[in-house]
Design an enzyme around this catalytic site. Structure first.
Site, short mmCIF file in Angstrom:
data_model
loop_
_atom_site.label_atom_id
_atom_site.label_comp_id
_atom_site.label_asym_id
_atom_site.label_seq_id
_atom_site.Cartn_x
_atom_site.Cartn_y
_atom_site.Cartn_z
N HIS A 148 0.82 -1.17 -0.04
CA HIS A 148 -0.08 -0.01 0.05
C HIS A 148 0.82 1.10 -0.07
O HIS A 148 1.72 1.28 0.89
CB HIS A 148 -0.93 0.01 1.23
CG HIS A 148 -1.98 -1.08 1.30
ND1 HIS A 148 -2.90 -0.86 2.23
CD2 HIS A 148 -2.32 -1.96 0.25
CE1 HIS A 148 -3.90 -1.88 1.91
NE2 HIS A 148 -3.36 -2.62 0.95
N TYR A 185 -8.57 4.80 8.37
CA TYR A 185 -8.60 5.28 9.96
C TYR A 185 -9.63 6.19 10.05
O TYR A 185 -9.50 7.36 9.52
CB TYR A 185 -7.35 6.04 10.39
CG TYR A 185 -6.07 4.88 10.45
CD1 TYR A 185 -5.49 4.59 9.49
CD2 TYR A 185 -5.72 4.30 11.73
CE1 TYR A 185 -4.32 3.32 9.59
CE2 TYR A 185 -4.96 3.45 11.78
CZ TYR A 185 -4.21 3.00 10.74
OH TYR A 185 -2.97 2.01 10.82
N PRO A 218 -2.19 -0.17 19.26
CA PRO A 218 -2.03 -0.46 17.93
C PRO A 218 -2.30 0.27 16.93
O PRO A 218 -2.27 0.21 15.68
CB PRO A 218 -3.13 -1.75 18.02
CG PRO A 218 -4.14 -1.38 19.01
CD PRO A 218 -3.51 -0.63 20.10
N LYS A 241 2.51 -0.57 15.07
CA LYS A 241 4.05 -0.72 15.41
C LYS A 241 4.45 -1.84 16.09
O LYS A 241 5.95 -1.95 16.14
CB LYS A 241 4.35 0.66 16.03
CG LYS A 241 4.19 2.00 15.19
CD LYS A 241 5.23 1.80 14.11
CE LYS A 241 5.13 2.95 13.01
NZ LYS A 241 5.36 2.55 11.80
N TYR A 255 4.72 6.29 9.97
CA TYR A 255 3.89 5.28 9.48
C TYR A 255 4.42 4.14 8.49
O TYR A 255 4.32 2.71 9.20
CB TYR A 255 2.54 5.72 8.91
CG TYR A 255 1.48 4.66 8.69
CD1 TYR A 255 0.68 4.40 9.83
CD2 TYR A 255 1.25 3.94 7.60
CE1 TYR A 255 -0.40 3.32 9.86
CE2 TYR A 255 0.01 2.95 7.67
CZ TYR A 255 -0.56 2.82 8.72
OH TYR A 255 -1.46 1.60 8.66
#
Ligand code: APR
Ligand code: PHB
Length: 407
Positions: free
Chosen positions: A72, A201, A293, A297, A385
């Site tokens: 992604h 998200y 979460p 990570k 990220y």
């Protein structure tokens, strides 16, 4: 039994460490309390940072990842009824994440170790560490009904948050920093085609929701839920209703449903043990730290720890150099605290706080708007990220900072 490195725990940390050492001719034995089938099927996280995926390829366990992993290059932030895409690759000179289940990583590493003649003892019991402050530590355990002893030069405590390794460090020699969040995540795995090509998200007044996936046929979804909630409070229709509400957009986003294959509720906490070393014991992964979460990570931090540990051990066994082992804890903890901050920041940005009011909600929306529109803010999210490079820890100037307690 004798080996150079006794590894407690066959999670991603213990298995990768064993594999990295093997590639450099260093012998290890992995002890795991669960059965092989259990560790290979336990559903956990599923997002690999750019360098975690690269590591799996580099060390020869990336074939299935290349076939089945989903690369992604962006993620969606959904708030106020619409989605904004964060172009991870554009903001990080081409770095990306790969969606690939943790248990798939575990399966690939177990296969690689066993194919190479590596020793992993599953289903062991009564694991106890002794002589950690000497140069001849011993791990005692039971296996197939007999009491056994593993003598080694070094013990790697990779046995997760509930393992025995962390507790084997005398209380006076360690410090714990902990924060428990006032909510949990309810996660489901559904036999349904993902409803979007990327992760979503979602910020919502009713609480956070996350759309993720495992494959073109399986969707992974999460809901922020109260900490005292149990699965009994969440019949299937309630879960789907809540997901539909929190993931809705003004232009009619359609969430695809399917039979639920697995579900669970996980509390959210941040936790760090310092230092990550006691004598000949080195802690790695969840045994030393837990992150909430939201930033995906946990697994990636575990991989970074064992890369540092493997290179320090290789130096020590080959050249007798102690410096890598001496620096191990501080080097890991610099990354751990960076990631703690990022994970707590993502959590705060997206979750409904316990004392939520209109003001808190509007601040979150203003912050999300900023992340979605400012290249500087979006880059902060993106570079963390996809994962900061491993050598980021060595770029931090430590001379100006107070010493890590007990390090
Ligand atoms: N003796 C031997 N093995 C043990 C013991 C023990 N006393 N206690 C626990 N274990 C095993 C667990 O059964 C598990 O297989 O240690 C392993 C630890 O693995 P993980 O919990 O997966 O931890 P780690 O390898 O550090 O991986 C990092 O990333 O996504 C996150 O939390 C997630 O597990 C993940 C982590
Ligand atoms: C997952 O797919 O399990 C997942 C994805 C992103 C997260 C956490 C979990 O932040």
């Amino acid at each position: 039994m004798r080996t150079q490195v006794g590894i407690i725990g066959a999670g991603p940390a213990g298995l990768m460490l064993s594999h990295l050492l093997h590639l450099e001719g260093i012998d290890s034995v992995v002890l795991e309390i669960r059965e092989r089938s259990y560790v290979e099927s336990r559903v956990r996280a599923g997002v690999l940072e750019h360098d975690t995926a690269a590591l799996l390829r580099e060390v020869g366990v990336g074939a299935r990842l290349d076939r089945e992993g989903l690369v992604h290059t962006g993620v969606e932030l959904r708030f106020g009824g619409s989605s904004r895409r964060i172009d991870l690759a554009a903001l990080t000179s081409g770095r990306s994440i790969t969606v690939y289940g943790q248990q798939e990583v575990v399966k690939d590493l177990i296969a690689a170790r066993l194919d190479a003649g590596g020793q992993i003892l599953f289903d062991v019991g009564d694991v106890a560490l002794d002589g950690l402050d000497s140069d001849a530590p011993v791990v005692r355990f039971t296996h197939e009904g007999t009491i056994r002893e593993l003598r080694c030069a070094v013990v790697a405590g990779c046995d997760g948050f509930h393992g025995v390794s962390r507790g084997s460090v005398p209380a006076a020699q360690r410090r714990t920093v902990e924060h428990v969040y006032p909510f949990s995540w309810l996660g489901i795995l559904a036999e349904a085609t993902p409803s979007a090509t990327e992760l979503i998200y979602a910020h919502h007044r009713r609480g956070f929701a996350l759309h993720s996936m495992r494959s073109p046929e399986v969707t992974r979804l999460y809901l922020q839920v109260p900490p005292d909630t149990g699965l009994a409070d969440w019949p299937t229709t309630r879960i789907w209703d809540e997901l539909h509400t929190r993931l809705a957009t003004d232009d009619g986003f359609a969430l695809k449903e399917g039979p639920i294959l697995e579900q669970g509720v996980t509390p959210m906490r941040s936790f760090v043990t310092e230092p990550m070393r006691y004598g000949r014991l080195f802690l790695a992964g969840d045994a030393a730290h837990i992150v909430p979460p939201t930033g995906a990570k946990g697994l990636n931090l575990a991989m970074a720890d064992v890369r540092f540990l493997a290179s320090a051990l290789i130096d020590w066994f080959r050249q007798g150099r102690e410096s890598g082992l001496d620096e191990y804890s501080a080097r890991c903890l610099r990354r751990v605290w960076r990631v703690q901050h990022f994970s707590a920041w993502m959590t705060g940005l997206l979750h409904r706080p316990a004392d939520a009011d209109e003001f808190a909600d509007r601040l979150q929306l203003a912050h999300l708007e900023y992340v979605a529109t400012s290249t500087a803010a979006a880059t902060t999210l993106a570079e963390n990220y996809v994962g900061l490079p491993l050598d980021w820890s060595d770029r931090v100037d430590t001379s100006a900072k107070p010493a890590v307690p007990f390090a």
